[in-house]
Motif scaffolding. Sequence first.
Motif, PDB file in Angstrom:
ATOM      1  N   SER A 172      68.263  37.858  47.594  1.00 43.08           N
ATOM      2  CA  SER A 172      67.314  38.501  46.694  1.00 43.08           C
ATOM      3  C   SER A 172      65.944  38.504  47.365  1.00 43.08           C
ATOM      4  O   SER A 172      65.555  37.516  48.002  1.00 43.08           O
ATOM      5  N   PRO A 173      65.189  39.594  47.256  1.00 45.53           N
ATOM      6  CA  PRO A 173      63.882  39.646  47.934  1.00 45.53           C
ATOM      7  C   PRO A 173      62.944  38.519  47.535  1.00 45.53           C
ATOM      8  O   PRO A 173      62.141  38.054  48.353  1.00 45.53           O
ATOM      9  N   LEU A 174      63.012  38.046  46.299  1.00 45.64           N
ATOM     10  CA  LEU A 174      62.143  36.945  45.883  1.00 45.64           C
ATOM     11  C   LEU A 174      62.515  35.642  46.588  1.00 45.64           C
ATOM     12  O   LEU A 174      61.647  34.815  46.866  1.00 45.64           O
ATOM     13  N   ILE A 175      63.803  35.450  46.877  1.00 43.60           N
ATOM     14  CA  ILE A 175      64.231  34.280  47.646  1.00 43.60           C
ATOM     15  C   ILE A 175      63.627  34.344  49.048  1.00 43.60           C
ATOM     16  O   ILE A 175      63.113  33.349  49.572  1.00 43.60           O
ATOM     17  N   LEU A 176      63.664  35.530  49.640  1.00 46.61           N
ATOM     18  CA  LEU A 176      63.114  35.700  50.987  1.00 46.61           C
ATOM     19  C   LEU A 176      61.602  35.505  50.990  1.00 46.61           C
ATOM     20  O   LEU A 176      61.046  34.901  51.910  1.00 46.61           O
ATOM     21  N   SER A 177      60.913  36.020  49.965  1.00 43.15           N
ATOM     22  CA  SER A 177      59.467  35.826  49.849  1.00 43.15           C
ATOM     23  C   SER A 177      59.132  34.346  49.766  1.00 43.15           C
ATOM     24  O   SER A 177      58.219  33.855  50.444  1.00 43.15           O
ATOM     25  N   ALA A 178      59.872  33.616  48.935  1.00 43.04           N
ATOM     26  CA  ALA A 178      59.624  32.173  48.774  1.00 43.04           C
ATOM     27  C   ALA A 178      59.848  31.436  50.091  1.00 43.04           C
ATOM     28  O   ALA A 178      59.051  30.575  50.482  1.00 43.04           O
ATOM     29  N   ALA A 179      60.936  31.764  50.779  1.00 48.80           N
ATOM     30  CA  ALA A 179      61.237  31.104  52.056  1.00 48.80           C
ATOM     31  C   ALA A 179      60.156  31.410  53.087  1.00 48.80           C
ATOM     32  O   ALA A 179      59.722  30.522  53.838  1.00 48.80           O
ATOM     33  N   ARG A 213      43.470  26.294  61.822  1.00 48.00           N
ATOM     34  CA  ARG A 213      42.688  25.068  61.645  1.00 48.00           C
ATOM     35  C   ARG A 213      42.408  24.802  60.172  1.00 48.00           C
ATOM     36  O   ARG A 213      42.397  23.655  59.722  1.00 48.00           O
ATOM     37  N   ASP A 214      42.138  25.867  59.431  1.00 48.98           N
ATOM     38  CA  ASP A 214      41.794  25.741  58.013  1.00 48.98           C
ATOM     39  C   ASP A 214      42.246  27.009  57.311  1.00 48.98           C
ATOM     40  O   ASP A 214      42.405  28.067  57.930  1.00 48.98           O
ATOM     41  N   GLY A 215      42.457  26.907  55.998  1.00 50.75           N
ATOM     42  CA  GLY A 215      42.808  28.085  55.208  1.00 50.75           C
ATOM     43  C   GLY A 215      44.297  28.336  55.078  1.00 50.75           C
ATOM     44  O   GLY A 215      44.701  29.382  54.546  1.00 50.75           O
ATOM     45  N   ASN A 216      45.138  27.403  55.520  1.00 51.31           N
ATOM     46  CA  ASN A 216      46.585  27.635  55.498  1.00 51.31           C
ATOM     47  C   ASN A 216      47.143  27.760  54.083  1.00 51.31           C
ATOM     48  O   ASN A 216      47.959  28.636  53.801  1.00 51.31           O
ATOM     49  N   GLY A 217      46.684  26.890  53.179  1.00 54.92           N
ATOM     50  CA  GLY A 217      47.162  26.956  51.798  1.00 54.92           C
ATOM     51  C   GLY A 217      46.745  28.255  51.131  1.00 54.92           C
ATOM     52  O   GLY A 217      47.550  28.918  50.459  1.00 54.92           O
ATOM     53  N   ARG A 218      45.473  28.629  51.300  1.00 54.53           N
ATOM     54  CA  ARG A 218      44.993  29.881  50.705  1.00 54.53           C
ATOM     55  C   ARG A 218      45.716  31.085  51.297  1.00 54.53           C
ATOM     56  O   ARG A 218      46.091  32.022  50.584  1.00 54.53           O
ATOM     57  N   MET A 219      45.939  31.068  52.601  1.00 52.61           N
ATOM     58  CA  MET A 219      46.669  32.157  53.236  1.00 52.61           C
ATOM     59  C   MET A 219      48.093  32.248  52.696  1.00 52.61           C
ATOM     60  O   MET A 219      48.622  33.346  52.486  1.00 52.61           O
ATOM     61  N   SER A 220      48.726  31.112  52.450  1.00 55.91           N
ATOM     62  CA  SER A 220      50.105  31.140  51.938  1.00 55.91           C
ATOM     63  C   SER A 220      50.156  31.775  50.551  1.00 55.91           C
ATOM     64  O   SER A 220      51.099  32.514  50.229  1.00 55.91           O
ATOM     65  N   ARG A 221      49.131  31.526  49.729  1.00 55.11           N
ATOM     66  CA  ARG A 221      49.131  32.113  48.385  1.00 55.11           C
ATOM     67  C   ARG A 221      48.792  33.605  48.435  1.00 55.11           C
ATOM     68  O   ARG A 221      49.313  34.400  47.638  1.00 55.11           O
ATOM     69  N   LEU A 222      47.947  34.007  49.388  1.00 52.76           N
ATOM     70  CA  LEU A 222      47.680  35.432  49.571  1.00 52.76           C
ATOM     71  C   LEU A 222      48.928  36.144  50.084  1.00 52.76           C
ATOM     72  O   LEU A 222      49.229  37.274  49.679  1.00 52.76           O
ATOM     73  N   LEU A 223      49.671  35.497  50.952  1.00 52.28           N
ATOM     74  CA  LEU A 223      50.915  36.085  51.455  1.00 52.28           C
ATOM     75  C   LEU A 223      51.988  36.135  50.366  1.00 52.28           C
ATOM     76  O   LEU A 223      52.836  37.030  50.365  1.00 52.28           O
ATOM     77  N   MET A 224      51.939  35.196  49.450  1.00 52.42           N
ATOM     78  CA  MET A 224      52.833  35.256  48.290  1.00 52.42           C
ATOM     79  C   MET A 224      52.578  36.547  47.514  1.00 52.42           C
ATOM     80  O   MET A 224      53.509  37.290  47.174  1.00 52.42           O
ATOM     81  N   LEU A 225      51.311  36.823  47.236  1.00 47.67           N
ATOM     82  CA  LEU A 225      50.954  38.047  46.522  1.00 47.67           C
ATOM     83  C   LEU A 225      51.357  39.284  47.317  1.00 47.67           C
ATOM     84  O   LEU A 225      51.941  40.231  46.784  1.00 47.67           O
ATOM     85  N   LEU A 226      51.033  39.286  48.606  1.00 47.05           N
ATOM     86  CA  LEU A 226      51.311  40.450  49.444  1.00 47.05           C
ATOM     87  C   LEU A 226      52.801  40.760  49.486  1.00 47.05           C
ATOM     88  O   LEU A 226      53.209  41.913  49.279  1.00 47.05           O
ATOM     89  N   THR A 227      53.624  39.755  49.748  1.00 46.94           N
ATOM     90  CA  THR A 227      55.070  40.004  49.828  1.00 46.94           C
ATOM     91  C   THR A 227      55.634  40.411  48.477  1.00 46.94           C
ATOM     92  O   THR A 227      56.476  41.314  48.398  1.00 46.94           O
TER      93      THR A 227
END
Length: 352
Positions: free
Chosen positions: A181-188, A200-214
């Motif tokens: 399922s695409p949502l499974i792939l997005s989560a992974a 160096r910094d911003g990894n958590g924020r980037m992960s949440r932005l990528l959650m939205l994007l995907t």
Amino acid sequence: MKKFDYQLLNDLLLDTKVVSKLTTIYQLRGETSSYQIDYHEELKKLVAVAKIQSTDSSNRIEGIFTSDSRLNKIMSNKVEPHNRDEQEIAGYRDVLGLIHENYRYMPISRNTILSMHNMLFKYSGDSWGGKFKDINNKIVAKYSDGHEEVRFNPPDAFLVPELIENLCSSYNDAVKEETFSPLILSAAFVFDFVSIHPFRDGNGRMSRLLMLLTMYQLGFEVGKYISLEKIIEDSKESYYEALAASSVDWNENKNNYLPFIDYYLGIVVKAYRELIERMGLVHNPQKQLSAEKLILKILQQNLKPMSRAELVEQIPRYSQTTIQRNLKKLKDENKIQMIGKGRNVKYILRHS
């Protein structure tokens, strides 16, 4: 080196709980599919609220914040950021806006990720914005009581460029081939990204932005109207627990993605349910309810003091000015009472 097998996801087996959440999400998405046509104006108000909440919550998770009044001015581009926290908040605002408007043109790739990160830090002037880390780092969980714990040791810096290339390639191939399922792939994908910890910094924020994007690209746009970041902030300890559980044996390609996938899908379910609940306030027979009656109804349902901003968020049908006017009217009529002072004022039903 870590490998990303998105054909099997380490022999992932979905349990009944995860399957149930997936089914629920598709059902709820179907229920909301006509909202953009039926409730266009109400949704525009929700988008504005969600952008503020998403920017605020995603930064707060990382200990970055400013006052509510400054946040609102930064979000509306009325002021320039005047310290480091506000610079990072402004950067998040810009990346979020880019995703909202241009997600169709933002392929999941190394270049997109680097460009997003560069925009995230463009106001702070850091030389490493938009560049992968050049020193090794650790993933630290920050808890509500203030203590921090090292959760995970990510790969060495020199491995990052190739890992990101491989991750994006594996994800894109799996989406095309519909291996899960695409949502499974997005989560992974989001989980593996934050496990690489490429910056160096911003990894958590980037992960949440990528959650939205995907999610947007896969046809799940609920995060545009309901802040996924706020739901994550409200369940932060569960978020860290899920990350930790799925991190075990990650470097050996033996980790179990299921705990994080289960948490991720729970966030999406909650967001869709909140959207339906908010839109329910403009459905018949409640559609004809006045702002005054809706305020009383929501205060009765929530059984707790609520701020004006929370009431505006819950009642997208009416403007902030209308809500404020009716709050004053209800207070003058002794139907509600104020708790607190100044910016901390909240409202609750007055019981006789």
